[in-house]
Each structure stands twice: as C-alpha cells, then as structure tokens.
Motif scaffolding. Sequence first.
Motif, PDB file in Angstrom:
ATOM      1  N   SER A 168       8.555 -10.452  -5.214  1.00  0.00           N
ATOM      2  CA  SER A 168       7.946  -9.346  -5.945  1.00  0.00           C
ATOM      3  C   SER A 168       8.470  -8.013  -5.444  1.00  0.00           C
ATOM      4  O   SER A 168       8.558  -7.792  -4.231  1.00  0.00           O
ATOM      5  CB  SER A 168       6.421  -9.398  -5.772  1.00  0.00           C
ATOM      6  OG  SER A 168       5.803  -8.188  -6.168  1.00  0.00           O
ATOM      7  N   GLY A 169       8.793  -7.123  -6.363  1.00  0.00           N
ATOM      8  CA  GLY A 169       9.205  -5.784  -5.971  1.00  0.00           C
ATOM      9  C   GLY A 169       8.069  -5.007  -5.323  1.00  0.00           C
ATOM     10  O   GLY A 169       8.302  -4.143  -4.483  1.00  0.00           O
ATOM     11  N   PHE A 170       6.840  -5.305  -5.690  1.00  0.00           N
ATOM     12  CA  PHE A 170       5.670  -4.592  -5.194  1.00  0.00           C
ATOM     13  C   PHE A 170       5.077  -5.222  -3.931  1.00  0.00           C
ATOM     14  O   PHE A 170       4.768  -4.541  -2.961  1.00  0.00           O
ATOM     15  CB  PHE A 170       4.598  -4.531  -6.289  1.00  0.00           C
ATOM     16  CG  PHE A 170       3.401  -3.692  -5.939  1.00  0.00           C
ATOM     17  CD1 PHE A 170       3.540  -2.341  -5.639  1.00  0.00           C
ATOM     18  CD2 PHE A 170       2.131  -4.242  -5.923  1.00  0.00           C
ATOM     19  CE1 PHE A 170       2.439  -1.560  -5.317  1.00  0.00           C
ATOM     20  CE2 PHE A 170       1.018  -3.467  -5.614  1.00  0.00           C
ATOM     21  CZ  PHE A 170       1.165  -2.128  -5.312  1.00  0.00           C
ATOM     22  N   GLN A 187       0.836  -1.207   0.000  1.00  0.00           N
ATOM     23  CA  GLN A 187       0.000   0.000   0.000  1.00  0.00           C
ATOM     24  C   GLN A 187       0.870   1.255   0.000  1.00  0.00           C
ATOM     25  O   GLN A 187       0.558   2.237  -0.684  1.00  0.00           O
ATOM     26  CB  GLN A 187      -0.915   0.002   1.224  1.00  0.00           C
ATOM     27  CG  GLN A 187      -1.877   1.189   1.298  1.00  0.00           C
ATOM     28  CD  GLN A 187      -2.948   1.154   0.223  1.00  0.00           C
ATOM     29  OE1 GLN A 187      -3.597   0.127   0.035  1.00  0.00           O
ATOM     30  NE2 GLN A 187      -3.123   2.258  -0.488  1.00  0.00           N
ATOM     31  N   GLU A 188       1.963   1.230   0.722  1.00  0.00           N
ATOM     32  CA  GLU A 188       2.885   2.369   0.725  1.00  0.00           C
ATOM     33  C   GLU A 188       3.474   2.592  -0.673  1.00  0.00           C
ATOM     34  O   GLU A 188       3.581   3.737  -1.133  1.00  0.00           O
ATOM     35  CB  GLU A 188       4.014   2.121   1.730  1.00  0.00           C
ATOM     36  CG  GLU A 188       3.570   2.105   3.177  1.00  0.00           C
ATOM     37  CD  GLU A 188       4.706   1.782   4.129  1.00  0.00           C
ATOM     38  OE1 GLU A 188       5.861   1.761   3.686  1.00  0.00           O
ATOM     39  OE2 GLU A 188       4.435   1.557   5.326  1.00  0.00           O
ATOM     40  N   LEU A 189       3.843   1.506  -1.330  1.00  0.00           N
ATOM     41  CA  LEU A 189       4.381   1.626  -2.686  1.00  0.00           C
ATOM     42  C   LEU A 189       3.308   2.100  -3.664  1.00  0.00           C
ATOM     43  O   LEU A 189       3.583   2.909  -4.557  1.00  0.00           O
ATOM     44  CB  LEU A 189       4.956   0.281  -3.137  1.00  0.00           C
ATOM     45  CG  LEU A 189       6.256  -0.141  -2.450  1.00  0.00           C
ATOM     46  CD1 LEU A 189       6.606  -1.591  -2.788  1.00  0.00           C
ATOM     47  CD2 LEU A 189       7.406   0.779  -2.844  1.00  0.00           C
ATOM     48  N   LYS A 190       2.119   1.601  -3.490  1.00  0.00           N
ATOM     49  CA  LYS A 190       1.002   2.044  -4.337  1.00  0.00           C
ATOM     50  C   LYS A 190       0.787   3.551  -4.193  1.00  0.00           C
ATOM     51  O   LYS A 190       0.662   4.278  -5.191  1.00  0.00           O
ATOM     52  CB  LYS A 190      -0.263   1.290  -3.957  1.00  0.00           C
ATOM     53  CG  LYS A 190      -1.526   1.816  -4.637  1.00  0.00           C
ATOM     54  CD  LYS A 190      -2.772   1.303  -3.931  1.00  0.00           C
ATOM     55  CE  LYS A 190      -3.950   2.202  -4.232  1.00  0.00           C
ATOM     56  NZ  LYS A 190      -5.141   1.863  -3.455  1.00  0.00           N
ATOM     57  N   ASN A 191       0.754   4.043  -2.956  1.00  0.00           N
ATOM     58  CA  ASN A 191       0.551   5.474  -2.713  1.00  0.00           C
ATOM     59  C   ASN A 191       1.673   6.298  -3.335  1.00  0.00           C
ATOM     60  O   ASN A 191       1.439   7.378  -3.900  1.00  0.00           O
ATOM     61  CB  ASN A 191       0.479   5.755  -1.214  1.00  0.00           C
ATOM     62  CG  ASN A 191      -0.757   5.146  -0.570  1.00  0.00           C
ATOM     63  OD1 ASN A 191      -1.724   4.799  -1.246  1.00  0.00           O
ATOM     64  ND2 ASN A 191      -0.723   5.017   0.755  1.00  0.00           N
ATOM     65  N   TYR A 192       2.894   5.773  -3.235  1.00  0.00           N
ATOM     66  CA  TYR A 192       4.050   6.475  -3.814  1.00  0.00           C
ATOM     67  C   TYR A 192       3.910   6.583  -5.335  1.00  0.00           C
ATOM     68  O   TYR A 192       4.096   7.664  -5.914  1.00  0.00           O
ATOM     69  CB  TYR A 192       5.330   5.739  -3.443  1.00  0.00           C
ATOM     70  CG  TYR A 192       6.542   6.134  -4.257  1.00  0.00           C
ATOM     71  CD1 TYR A 192       7.137   7.386  -4.096  1.00  0.00           C
ATOM     72  CD2 TYR A 192       7.076   5.266  -5.211  1.00  0.00           C
ATOM     73  CE1 TYR A 192       8.239   7.756  -4.854  1.00  0.00           C
ATOM     74  CE2 TYR A 192       8.174   5.631  -5.963  1.00  0.00           C
ATOM     75  CZ  TYR A 192       8.757   6.874  -5.790  1.00  0.00           C
ATOM     76  OH  TYR A 192       9.840   7.232  -6.549  1.00  0.00           O
TER      77      TYR A 192
END
Length: 246
Positions: free
Chosen positions: A107-109, A30-35
């Motif tokens: 996974s990177g994500f 979720q942090e990566l998604k927001n970024y």
Amino acid sequence: MRIIISPAKKMVEDDGLPWEALPVYINKAQELKNYIQSLSPEEAKELWQCNDKIADLNYQRFSCMSLEKNLSPAILSYDGIQYQHIAPGVFDTDSMEYIQQHLRILSGFYGVLKPYDGITPYRLEMQSKVNLYGYKDLYDFWGEDIYREVIKNDNVILDLASKEYSKSVKPYLKPEDKYITCIFGEYKNNKVIQKATLAKMARGEMVRYLAERNIQSLDEVKDFNILGFMFNSDLSSESEYVFIKA
C-alpha cells in the motif's frame, strides 16, 4: 512463502467486521495522513490524479480520518476485480489463517498490510508524487521498509502484484531471496500478451486457490488451472511462472 498483491483504488466503508491489529507502519501512515490533510482541495486532486467526484470523496475522508477508529479488515476493505475473485468473505477458518500468515497487501499509504489489519478507506497510489520531508515520491518515502516487512521470517516471495507495487520490493532483494513473478496472458505471435482485467482476475483466483488448498511450495503453485490458465514450462523461468490461457 510470502504472497504479495496490490491494493485496489475502490474501497468500501466500515462494515463493522472485527479486525486483529493496527498496521505495522501506522506511524508512517500518520505522517502521510497529516501531509494530505495539509493540502488544499486542488493540491489533493493533483496528488490523486482523479476526477472531481473522487477527489471530493477522498478529501472528505481525509478531513475526518482516524487511523484507530471505525476500521475494517484490509482484505475486506478493497473492492477491485482482484479482491472480488479472492472472495475472502466466503473463506473458511483455515483459508483465513492461511492468508493471514502468507499474504501481504502492499500500500502506498500503509506500506504493508496483513489481511486482517484494521484500516480506513483512503486514496494514495504508490506512484503518487508526495512532497514530504524532501522525499521525491512514495518509493523514496518507504525505502526498504516494505521489503523488510514482506521478507520477515520468509525469503520466498510469490509476486501477484502490479509492477507499480512490486517496484517497492524488487530493488532491495538480496541474493538469498527467491522471488517469483506470476504472469497470466495469452501467447500470440511468439510473445505473451497480458490483458489487465484478465490478469487481475487470475491473480485473485490464484490467491484463493493457494488459500483453499493450503499451498506451501512453489511446485504446487504450478498446478493452478483456473479461468483456462495453465502453467507453461517452456515460457517460464526460475524467476517467472508463466500461465497461458488456452
């Protein structure tokens, strides 16, 4: 025995198949998604290092992305060469249970995925240079998290991942861990030559081989003999199993 593999860049959209659980590191995803959602189209394309068509597709994916809805099992969401040779869509129940217990997708994500974790299509390779919370890249962002989840309850790791992804595990190995890298290649001029496409095919076939035969020991791994590959004891070591194509 824990088996690790890489994800694939190409992914399929939601197919409505049932999934079992959300990924263990869903909060970090979720942090990566927001970024990524905070990036401009140009910045996102630079992060992904891809052409305009792929960038537009993935920018749209992230703009309306939910990590809890319209999900598909991870093992059925990737559409690369390795996954085509795993062919999980034709697994019987025993093979499905085997990979859920033994197989982990790096996974990177998402960090680490069990095969039947529910995921959504995304693009984020492990080598991507994220600028988040002062981390220099995704290896820094994930730290020991991926290793800790992979090694949980089992310290024997069979590496069928690319170097880009195994790099998220190997630096954190402890003396008590047993880590085996599988190498698939041809022997020419006194050295092993690996070809990317053929290696991806062999890695996928290896996963299917292990699952269909319920392989539990490393010695049994050496019996793999698909696509013309055979285990070569002279070229192998305690940390590398080398399979040479005849």
